[in-house]
Design a protein around this motif. Structure first.
Motif, mmCIF file in Angstrom:
data_model
loop_
_atom_site.group_PDB
_atom_site.id
_atom_site.type_symbol
_atom_site.label_atom_id
_atom_site.label_comp_id
_atom_site.label_asym_id
_atom_site.label_seq_id
_atom_site.Cartn_x
_atom_site.Cartn_y
_atom_site.Cartn_z
ATOM 1 N N THR A 19 1.014 -1.316 0.075
ATOM 2 C CA THR A 19 -0.112 -0.131 0.186
ATOM 3 C C THR A 19 1.002 1.137 -0.171
ATOM 4 O OG1 THR A 19 -0.084 0.247 2.383
ATOM 5 C CG2 THR A 19 -1.637 -1.147 1.406
ATOM 6 N N TYR A 20 0.310 2.308 -0.497
ATOM 7 C CA TYR A 20 0.899 3.769 -0.474
ATOM 8 C C TYR A 20 -0.074 4.665 -0.292
ATOM 9 C CZ TYR A 20 2.546 7.940 -2.515
ATOM 10 O OH TYR A 20 2.827 9.413 -2.756
ATOM 11 N N SER A 21 0.160 5.417 0.692
ATOM 12 C CA SER A 21 -0.687 6.459 1.189
ATOM 13 C C SER A 21 -0.157 7.875 0.803
ATOM 14 C CB SER A 21 -1.032 6.569 2.617
ATOM 15 O OG SER A 21 -1.897 7.538 3.338
ATOM 16 N N GLY A 22 -0.631 8.646 -0.062
ATOM 17 C CA GLY A 22 -0.136 9.959 -0.415
ATOM 18 C C GLY A 22 -1.147 11.011 -0.040
ATOM 19 N N ASN A 23 -0.921 12.268 -0.530
ATOM 20 C CA ASN A 23 -1.616 13.072 -0.486
ATOM 21 C C ASN A 23 -3.044 13.262 -1.017
ATOM 22 O OD1 ASN A 23 -2.692 15.781 0.562
ATOM 23 N ND2 ASN A 23 -1.465 17.099 -0.684
ATOM 24 N N GLY A 24 -4.129 12.605 -0.311
ATOM 25 C CA GLY A 24 -5.401 12.464 -1.042
ATOM 26 C C GLY A 24 -5.551 11.307 -1.678
ATOM 27 N N VAL A 25 -4.676 10.205 -1.567
ATOM 28 C CA VAL A 25 -4.922 8.982 -2.148
ATOM 29 C C VAL A 25 -4.297 7.744 -1.283
ATOM 30 C CG1 VAL A 25 -2.650 9.180 -3.345
ATOM 31 C CG2 VAL A 25 -4.448 7.893 -4.352
ATOM 32 N N PHE A 26 -5.162 6.717 -1.416
ATOM 33 C CA PHE A 26 -4.420 5.450 -0.758
ATOM 34 C C PHE A 26 -4.627 4.481 -1.947
ATOM 35 C CE2 PHE A 26 -5.144 1.296 1.369
ATOM 36 C CZ PHE A 26 -4.310 1.486 2.477
ATOM 37 N N VAL A 27 -3.268 3.849 -2.149
ATOM 38 C CA VAL A 27 -3.036 2.864 -3.295
ATOM 39 C C VAL A 27 -2.860 1.398 -2.820
ATOM 40 C CG1 VAL A 27 -2.121 2.347 -5.515
ATOM 41 C CG2 VAL A 27 -2.265 4.618 -4.724
ATOM 42 N N MET A 28 -3.197 0.480 -3.149
ATOM 43 C CA MET A 28 -3.005 -1.112 -2.847
ATOM 44 C C MET A 28 -2.991 -1.876 -4.091
ATOM 45 S SD MET A 28 -6.213 -2.293 -0.848
ATOM 46 C CE MET A 28 -7.982 -2.656 -1.583
ATOM 47 N N SER A 29 -2.047 -2.976 -3.996
ATOM 48 C CA SER A 29 -1.800 -3.953 -5.145
ATOM 49 C C SER A 29 -1.178 -5.146 -4.346
ATOM 50 C CB SER A 29 -0.931 -3.383 -6.257
ATOM 51 O OG SER A 29 -0.507 -4.378 -7.221
#
Length: 378
Positions: free
Chosen positions: A171-181
């Motif tokens: 997972t990656y948590s950026g400014n305004g976004v959460f991403v997972m793979s």
């Protein structure tokens, strides 16, 4: 006296500091929410992504796919995919969070790559801090097989969770976004696309598509895959609006090309090469007269296959090209249908056996409009 005065001043200072802290928190939360609403998730979609599903409402995706009667077939098709993890597992097993999730997540994109690996997909959420924390808490409480670990990539934190059901989730948590793979390198691709500004938004053909949402609660599919009988070397994107009912999935949209005039010329040439076919559970033509004839002959030709006949009848007699085929017919002879379906569909055609596949192309104002229908045979 002096002690009481100091105490009073201390209390006042504490109250002021508390109010200041609350004001800063409120401002940061408001700023976070505003940034989340303004963030264009397509700016994080890597330029080499082949297709992606997008929506402005998590509940829309859940409710659309929750209505279908072929849940077993869908689970088989999505086995080990992140879409299956997200829809069937993450939300269903954490239903108490669903209402809250829809309040703090205002966009989702699911990216797919044209590989043989079912795990090669990425989910991007447009969300505020509360939503990111909620998603991380759900992962920690329901799906972890051990402690997560952090890794650095270009000064950004990637958190890797060992899962009970399927290896690892990055997972990656950026400014305004959460991403997972499931694949860490795909998270890195997202970070690269955003930091280097090399996303699909840099593709001049993709920018022709209406990427700005014009409808609320939409589900759209963007794909490079040529669902039209046009040679693969012509660079293009197709955009489909996705609608689902209990037994049917509808995809309606248009194709966009780098050279639209050349694409239309190639399409017309290709249409002339499409054979007229009227067989058991297979209809194909790019000739207006033949299409009209087949439509009128539906009752006689498909008396033993009423559902198939209904699928043929539902297409437009004014279409430039139609193809209706039983999934078994295509799966048994994929080589024959190579010119008419994308590689992705042909490679996964075993999963389409329970369906009748209908495809229609119409030309309007210099564009090719597409209709693709998957009808469950029950």
């Amino acid at each position: 006296m002096r002690l009481r005065l100091v105490t009073k001043y201390g209390a006042v200072v504490c109250v002021l500091l508390f109010c200041l802290a609350m004001g800063v928190y409120a401002y940061m939360s408001l700023n976070d929410a505003e940034h989340s609403r303004e963030l264009n998730l397509f700016e994080l979609v890597p330029s080499d992504c082949n297709s992606f599903l997008a929506s402005d409402n998590v509940n829309t995706i859940i409710s659309e796919f929750d209505e279908i009667s072929f849940q077993k077939e869908l689970r088989s098709f999505q086995s080990n995919s992140l879409m299956d993890f997200f829809i069937q597992t993450l939300i269903n097993e954490s239903s108490e969070h669903l209402h809250n999730i829809s309040n703090v997540i205002n966009g989702v994109v699911v990216c797919y790559y044209d590989t043989l690996e079912a795990t090669d997909d990425v989910v991007l959420f447009r969300t505020v801090r509360e939503g990111k924390n909620m998603l991380a808490d759900i992962l920690r409480s329901d799906f972890l097989a051990g402690n997560e670990r952090e890794e650095k990539y270009r000064h950004e934190d990637i958190v890797i969770y060992p899962l009970k059901s399927h290896g690892f989730l990055s997972t990656y948590s950026g400014n305004g976004v959460f991403v997972m793979s499931y694949e860490k390198y795909l998270i890195e691709k997202v970070i690269d696309a955003y930091l280097d500004k090399k996303s699909v938004m840099n593709d001049p053909v993709f920018r022709q598509t209406p990427t700005v949402k014009t409808l609320h609660n939409y589900v759209r599919l963007y794909t490079r895959c040529p669902f039209t009988p046009v040679p693969n070397e012509l660079t293009g994107w197709s955009l489909f609006e996705v609608k689902v009912n209990s037994d049917v999935i509808y995809l309606t949209g248009e194709s966009y090309w780098k050279d639209s005039r050349k694409a239309l010329d190639e399409a017309h040439s290709y249409f002339r090469s499409v054979p007229d076919v009227l067989e058991d559970r297979l209809v194909m033509s790019a000739d207006h007269d033949s299409i009209s004839t087949y439509m009128s002959q539906v009752p006689q030709c498909f008396a033993d296959h009423l559902l198939f006949g209904q699928c043929v009848k539902s297409l437009s007699p004014d279409a430039s090209y139609i193809l209706v085929a039983d999934g078994n017919i295509i799966a048994d002879d994929t080589l024959r249908f190579t010119p008419y379906f994308s590689r992705y569909m042909l490679r996964n055609m075993e999963h389409f056996r329970p369906f009748i596949l209908s495809s229609q192309i119409s030309e309007s104002e210099g564009r090719l409009s597409n209709l693709i229908v998957l009808t469950y045979k029950k």
